[in-house]
Motif scaffolding. Structure first.
Motif, PDB file in Angstrom:
ATOM      1  N   GLY A  57       0.833  -1.193   0.000  1.00 46.91           N
ATOM      2  CA  GLY A  57       0.000   0.000   0.000  1.00 46.91           C
ATOM      3  C   GLY A  57       0.869   1.245   0.000  1.00 46.91           C
ATOM      4  O   GLY A  57       1.730   1.431  -0.874  1.00 46.91           O
ATOM      5  N   ASN A  58       0.691   2.101   1.004  1.00 45.95           N
ATOM      6  CA  ASN A  58       1.515   3.311   1.102  1.00 45.95           C
ATOM      7  C   ASN A  58       2.639   3.162   2.116  1.00 45.95           C
ATOM      8  O   ASN A  58       3.240   4.146   2.537  1.00 45.95           O
ATOM      9  N   CYS A 115      -0.066   7.292   7.742  1.00 46.21           N
ATOM     10  CA  CYS A 115      -1.047   8.365   7.861  1.00 46.21           C
ATOM     11  C   CYS A 115      -1.111   9.177   6.564  1.00 46.21           C
ATOM     12  O   CYS A 115      -0.090   9.655   6.071  1.00 46.21           O
ATOM     13  N   THR A 116      -2.311   9.334   6.022  1.00 49.07           N
ATOM     14  CA  THR A 116      -2.514  10.109   4.795  1.00 49.07           C
ATOM     15  C   THR A 116      -2.925  11.543   5.145  1.00 49.07           C
ATOM     16  O   THR A 116      -3.195  11.882   6.309  1.00 49.07           O
ATOM     17  N   SER A 117      -2.993  12.388   4.135  1.00 54.05           N
ATOM     18  CA  SER A 117      -3.384  13.784   4.351  1.00 54.05           C
ATOM     19  C   SER A 117      -4.810  13.885   4.876  1.00 54.05           C
ATOM     20  O   SER A 117      -5.115  14.742   5.724  1.00 54.05           O
ATOM     21  N   ASP A 118      -5.693  13.004   4.393  1.00 55.87           N
ATOM     22  CA  ASP A 118      -7.077  13.019   4.869  1.00 55.87           C
ATOM     23  C   ASP A 118      -7.160  12.666   6.347  1.00 55.87           C
ATOM     24  O   ASP A 118      -7.919  13.292   7.107  1.00 55.87           O
ATOM     25  N   LEU A 119      -6.406  11.656   6.761  1.00 54.11           N
ATOM     26  CA  LEU A 119      -6.405  11.277   8.176  1.00 54.11           C
ATOM     27  C   LEU A 119      -5.756  12.357   9.026  1.00 54.11           C
ATOM     28  O   LEU A 119      -6.182  12.604  10.161  1.00 54.11           O
ATOM     29  N   ALA A 120      -4.726  13.012   8.474  1.00 52.63           N
ATOM     30  CA  ALA A 120      -4.072  14.093   9.212  1.00 52.63           C
ATOM     31  C   ALA A 120      -5.029  15.259   9.433  1.00 52.63           C
ATOM     32  O   ALA A 120      -5.034  15.898  10.499  1.00 52.63           O
ATOM     33  N   LYS A 121      -5.883  15.541   8.440  1.00 55.66           N
ATOM     34  CA  LYS A 121      -6.865  16.620   8.578  1.00 55.66           C
ATOM     35  C   LYS A 121      -7.877  16.309   9.669  1.00 55.66           C
ATOM     36  O   LYS A 121      -8.418  17.212  10.324  1.00 55.66           O
ATOM     37  N   LEU A 122      -8.172  15.024   9.841  1.00 54.14           N
ATOM     38  CA  LEU A 122      -9.102  14.624  10.899  1.00 54.14           C
ATOM     39  C   LEU A 122      -8.463  14.684  12.283  1.00 54.14           C
ATOM     40  O   LEU A 122      -9.156  14.517  13.299  1.00 54.14           O
ATOM     41  N   GLY A 123      -7.141  14.872  12.313  1.00 60.54           N
ATOM     42  CA  GLY A 123      -6.440  15.005  13.577  1.00 60.54           C
ATOM     43  C   GLY A 123      -6.166  13.718  14.303  1.00 60.54           C
ATOM     44  O   GLY A 123      -5.880  13.719  15.503  1.00 60.54           O
ATOM     45  N   VAL A 124      -6.235  12.584  13.598  1.00 59.00           N
ATOM     46  CA  VAL A 124      -6.017  11.291  14.258  1.00 59.00           C
ATOM     47  C   VAL A 124      -4.558  10.851  14.198  1.00 59.00           C
ATOM     48  O   VAL A 124      -4.158   9.929  14.906  1.00 59.00           O
ATOM     49  N   CYS A 125      -3.747  11.483  13.351  1.00 58.41           N
ATOM     50  CA  CYS A 125      -2.345  11.098  13.231  1.00 58.41           C
ATOM     51  C   CYS A 125      -1.582  12.205  12.519  1.00 58.41           C
ATOM     52  O   CYS A 125      -2.169  13.173  12.012  1.00 58.41           O
ATOM     53  N   ILE A 161       0.413   4.445  11.540  1.00 58.37           N
ATOM     54  CA  ILE A 161      -0.782   4.545  12.391  1.00 58.37           C
ATOM     55  C   ILE A 161      -0.814   3.354  13.334  1.00 58.37           C
ATOM     56  O   ILE A 161      -0.941   2.198  12.909  1.00 58.37           O
ATOM     57  N   VAL A 162      -0.697   3.623  14.620  1.00 56.91           N
ATOM     58  CA  VAL A 162      -0.768   2.572  15.646  1.00 56.91           C
ATOM     59  C   VAL A 162      -1.594   3.092  16.811  1.00 56.91           C
ATOM     60  O   VAL A 162      -1.293   4.145  17.375  1.00 56.91           O
ATOM     61  N   ARG A 163      -2.655   2.353  17.157  1.00 55.83           N
ATOM     62  CA  ARG A 163      -3.487   2.713  18.293  1.00 55.83           C
ATOM     63  C   ARG A 163      -3.221   1.734  19.443  1.00 55.83           C
ATOM     64  O   ARG A 163      -2.921   0.557  19.208  1.00 55.83           O
ATOM     65  N   GLY A 165      -5.276   2.533   9.418  1.00 56.41           N
ATOM     66  CA  GLY A 165      -6.599   3.143   9.521  1.00 56.41           C
ATOM     67  C   GLY A 165      -7.065   3.626   8.165  1.00 56.41           C
ATOM     68  O   GLY A 165      -6.360   3.515   7.164  1.00 56.41           O
ATOM     69  N   SER A 166      -8.271   4.138   8.104  1.00 58.66           N
ATOM     70  CA  SER A 166      -8.841   4.634   6.857  1.00 58.66           C
ATOM     71  C   SER A 166      -9.657   5.889   7.126  1.00 58.66           C
ATOM     72  O   SER A 166     -10.237   6.045   8.211  1.00 58.66           O
TER      73      SER A 166
END
Length: 507
Positions: A42-43, A118-128, A134-136, A107-108
């Motif tokens: 993937g990425n 972590c993608t730009s979309d996930l970064a905008k959501l503030g999750v990473c 990405i590790v929770r 994550g997605s």
């Protein structure tokens, strides 16, 4: 003669494989990394560092003590190419997690494709943070998964991950992945080693019960051998060639199980599979399985019972045995010589398929030959031999039915255990086949055990038909009483008596 030729032909590949693999470095619970590269997933860029079942620590001590279970990192280094050494890099992560926590990695955004980095979309959501793995954290244990890493500073070509021990407090299937999200590190390689240890030794959790199992099987073969060879010594003058072949299978079974037990014992103490014991156990087991199948086949053909030799079938039988030996030897060597990590599905299928086809061919040929042999014995009224062969046929039929049922169970087990979550009971799968083959060997030993009547079941060319004593007595008509009236006799007897009188008159 047949057993000698078969033994010589099967010994040559044994020597050949020992010569080839003598200098091979065998890795096991000590996982060594010798400059392997990362794979794009993937990425993210991923490298699997190991996957083993580990039991929880037996006592609360430091990870260096014997009763503890741990994963130890030793001299882990990441090396990049000179053309990539222009600036600092992103973090290279080492992630250790239990298989049940696999969903905590990645994550997605908005329910789309799952990404590890972590993608730009996930970064905008503030999750990473964009570009990070990405590790929770687990809700059950906030200390897991374990994540730590290192990055390249400036123009450095080597980044070293400091030594550390991860203590295992809960039993489970643990995975180690090295992951980074830096596309500029295409040529990154990993070097060093990790040590995985259980409370009782270095054997992986799914392999540990096999050590005791092979010890038990070694004792079982010893008991069977004592019975068989005591009979062999008592009635050595009555021994058949077929019984010599059975003796060879029992002897190989003893050596195989003893070799596996020693191999697992050394493996458990050192963490590295002993090459000599592994090759010996694998090859002895392959020879035993090959000879066992050939013995069943030639018995089904009536060798030594209905026919003195196999005639023109000898070459075909030897070719089938040799092909089965080579296919099984390659499969067993690939599975046991090297790391303990499982083979990929496609790679293993390519090796298992030829062995399965040859096994099916053996089964078809065996039952076809048995049908012919039973018909011959019934036609010649050899009831004692016929009784043995019927019992032998029934035993084989039961073994085949049980084998098919177990294969279905094995397929179900593996299809529902993609992530090796049932690793504690995985040892039962290979153990079952040893128990089944040993049980069938016991049946064969009971049917063809050396005795004072062994030669009664041997091939004999005296006369067109062979009768047992019981059959002969049953076929003799009792003499008629002189006082019996000829008029009270059945018509067939009267005709026979008149025929005899006419014959006497002619004489």
């Amino acid at each position: 003669m047949f057993s000698m030729i078969m033994g010589i032909k099967l010994f040559l590949p044994f020597a050949f494989y020992n010569l080839i693999f003598f200098c091979v470095c065998v890795k096991a619970s000590i996982h060594e990394y010798n400059g392997e590269g990362f794979i794009s997933k993937g990425n993210a860029f991923v490298f699997l560092g190991g996957s083993e079942g580990l039991y929880s620590s037996s006592i609360s001590t430091n990870a260096s003590e014997n009763g503890d279970s741990y994963i130890r990192f030793e001299k882990i280094m990441f090396r990049r190419r000179a053309e990539e050494a222009k600036s600092s890099s992103r973090l290279i992560n080492a992630i250790v997690f239990e298989v049940e926590d696999r969903d905590l990695i990645g994550g997605s955004a908005y329910g789309g494709q799952r990404d590890v980095c972590c993608t730009s979309d996930l970064a905008k959501l503030g999750v990473c943070k964009e570009g990070d793995v990405i590790v929770r954290k687990s809700k059950k244990n906030p200390y897991w998964p374990q994540v730590f890493g290192v990055s390249f500073e400036g123009n450095d070509l080597i980044a070293e991950l400091g030594p550390r021990d991860i203590r295992i407090a809960q039993s489970g299937m643990y995975n180690l992945y090295f992951i980074h999200c830096d596309a500029k590190l295409e040529g990154l390689v990993v070097e060093g080693k990790t040590v995985w240890k259980n409370p009782t030794g270095y054997l992986p959790g799914r392999m540990a019960p096999l050590k005791n199992f092979y010890g038990f099987m070694c004792i079982a073969f010893l008991v069977l051998g004592l019975f068989w060879f005591s009979q062999y010594a008592r009635f050595w003058s009555e021994v058949l060639q077929l019984q010599n072949c059975i003796s060879m299978v029992i002897g190989l079974g003893m050596l195989e199980t003893a070799s596996w037990y020693l191999e697992y014992s050394v493996f458990n103490k050192t963490g590295i599979r002993p090459l000599g014991f592994t090759l010996c156990a694998v090859t002895l087991g392959t020879i035993k399985r090959t000879i066992a199948r050939l013995v069943i086949l030639i018995v089904s053909m009536g060798y030594g019972v209905v026919r003195p030799t196999l005639g023109g079938l000898t070459v075909k039988v030897m070719m089938l045995g040799g092909t089965f030996f080579l296919a099984t030897e390659v499969l067993e060597l690939v599975e046991n010589v090297g790391t303990v990590s499982d083979l990929s599905g496609k790679a293993r299928l390519l090796l298992v398929l030829p062995v399965a086809i040859l096994d099916a061919f053996f089964i078809v040929w065996i039952f076809t030959s048995l049908s012919t042999t039973l018909n011959n014995l019934q036609a010649k009224r050899m009831t004692a031999k016929l009784d043995i062969y019927r019992k032998f046929t029934n035993s084989l039929a039961v073994a085949v039915i049980v084998s098919v049922a177990w294969i279905c169970y094995e397929l179900h087990f593996k299809s529902n255990d993609i992530y090796n979550e049932q690793w504690r009971s995985a040892w039962i799968i290979p153990a079952f086949w040893h128990v089944l083959s040993f049980s069938l060997l016991c049946v064969i030993c009971a049917l063809w055990a050396p005795s004072q009547n062994s030669m009664r079941y041997a091939y004999s060319d005296e006369g067109a038909e062979e009768f047992d004593n019981e059959d002969a007595l049953a076929l003799i008509k009792p003499p008629q009483s002189p006082s019996k009236s000829v008029y009270n006799a059945p018509e067939a007897d009267i005709d026979q008596e008149n025929g005899d009188l006419e014959e006497d008159k002619r004489e």
